[in-house]
Write a protein that holds these residues in place. Structure first.
Motif, short mmCIF file in Angstrom:
data_model
loop_
_atom_site.label_atom_id
_atom_site.label_comp_id
_atom_site.label_asym_id
_atom_site.label_seq_id
_atom_site.Cartn_x
_atom_site.Cartn_y
_atom_site.Cartn_z
N PRO A 58 0.74 -1.49 -0.33
CA PRO A 58 0.17 0.07 0.52
C PRO A 58 0.85 1.66 0.29
N PRO A 60 2.85 4.74 1.69
CA PRO A 60 2.46 5.07 2.86
C PRO A 60 1.09 6.46 3.52
N MET A 61 1.15 5.45 5.08
CA MET A 61 0.04 5.83 5.75
C MET A 61 0.79 6.33 6.81
N ASN A 62 -0.42 7.46 7.79
CA ASN A 62 0.31 7.53 8.91
C ASN A 62 0.40 6.30 9.97
N CYS A 63 1.03 5.48 10.03
CA CYS A 63 0.74 4.74 11.28
C CYS A 63 2.23 3.65 11.05
N GLU A 68 0.64 -0.29 7.16
CA GLU A 68 -0.82 0.26 6.69
C GLU A 68 -1.12 -0.82 4.90
N TYR A 69 -1.14 -2.40 5.69
CA TYR A 69 -1.52 -2.92 5.15
C TYR A 69 -2.89 -3.36 5.46
N THR A 71 -4.84 -0.83 7.49
CA THR A 71 -5.66 -0.26 6.64
C THR A 71 -7.26 -0.49 5.21
N GLN A 72 -6.30 -1.05 4.88
CA GLN A 72 -7.34 -1.02 3.98
C GLN A 72 -8.56 -2.63 4.00
N VAL A 255 -6.04 1.32 13.87
CA VAL A 255 -4.79 -0.09 12.73
C VAL A 255 -4.31 -0.73 13.82
#
Length: 287
Positions: A58, A60-63, A68-69, A71-72, A255
């Protein structure tokens, strides 16, 4: 009109100059169609198992890195691998799990780290470190379980699991709550504040049916998800401790709490569905 050709060259009509041949075939230019190189096929050969499909990386996320996986998705499937040595000898081996999404794509791989004596002397009560690896073999989550009591007669020393991501940074905890009849757990955030509850059945016996551990709101009025031990058939249930689980949670759940739910699933597996020390029977019931 005709172009004036040089010495030894014939004259050609204007506008009819013949350039290099135009490539119209499916392969590289310069090859006749019947001589084009044959592309290699990525299809699995007959008799070979299909390759494991990993979920695409995925953005980049703020986690925490590697989460990040999560979050989906709103569901995880956990499949414990069967250890042939354990089946043949009865000696407990380190547990390994495949963690997949609902499409069957691998999200993570989990591997227990423990020594022979601890596994076979302490059995399902054993302390452990569980490492969660992503597709690049990077450790993104770590679960740590200390040695605690399992009996409800000792409410001062009940089970606890710490979830770290990245390893060394706590993001949550799963703590067993004393109850005379039901298996209950409190889900805590990194500040050790209660966020959710997990409540299981009075008899967690896997007999021809699935077993649900409900994930509830803090006041236990609403069910927001569940951890399910899936029935895998009589032979597998009777002769191995290789279990299948599914976890359902809201897709918009924090998350970090999704990672904590994954840890809760492993703790439940060890407490209720893992072999006892010395190759004895599985726990299977509320202790």
């Amino acid at each position: 009109m005709y172009n004036q050709g040089g010495q030894g060259f014939p004259q050609q009509p204007v506008g009819t100059f013949q350039g290099p041949p135009v490539h119209t075939g499916p392969g590289p230019a310069g090859f006749p169609v019947y001589q084009q190189p044959v592309a290699f096929s990525n299809q699995p050969q007959p008799g070979m198992p299909p390759p494991t499909q990993w979920i695409p990386a995925p953005p980049p996320m703020n986690c925490p890195p590697g989460l990040e996986y999560l979050t989906q998705i709103d569901q995880l499937l956990i499949h414990q691998q069967i250890e042939l040595l354990e089946v043949l000898t009865g000696f407990e081996t380190n547990n390994k799990y495949e963690i997949k999404n609902s499409l069957g794509q691998r999200v993570y791989f989990a591997a227990e780290e423990n020594d022979f004596c601890t596994r076979n002397c302490c059995g399902s009560l054993r302390p452990f470190v569980m490492k969660i690896l992503d597709h690049s073999n990077r450790e993104v989550i770590q679960f740590e379980r200390p040695l605690r009591c399992a009996s409800c007669c000792f409410p001062c020393c009940l089970q606890k699991l710490e979830i770290q991501s990245p390893p060394g940074v706590p993001i949550g905890y799963v703590v067993q709550t004393w109850h005379p009849f039901l298996p209950k757990f409190a889900v805590l955030n990194e500040h050790q504040e209660e966020v959710l509850k997990i409540v299981g059945p009075c008899i967690a016996c896997s007999c021809c049916s699935n077993i649900d551990f409900d994930i509830k709101s803090l006041n236990e009025d609403a069910i927001v998800g569940k951890i399910t031990k899936q029935w895998t058939g009589f032979v597998k249930e009777a002769f191995t401790d290789s279990d299948n689980f599914s976890i359902q949670f809201p897709i918009d759940l924090d998350v970090k709490m999704k990672a904590v739910m994954l840890g809760a699933c492993f703790l439940i597996d060890f407490m209720f569905f893992e072999k006892s020390g010395g190759g004895g029977s599985r726990a299977g019931v509320w202790q």
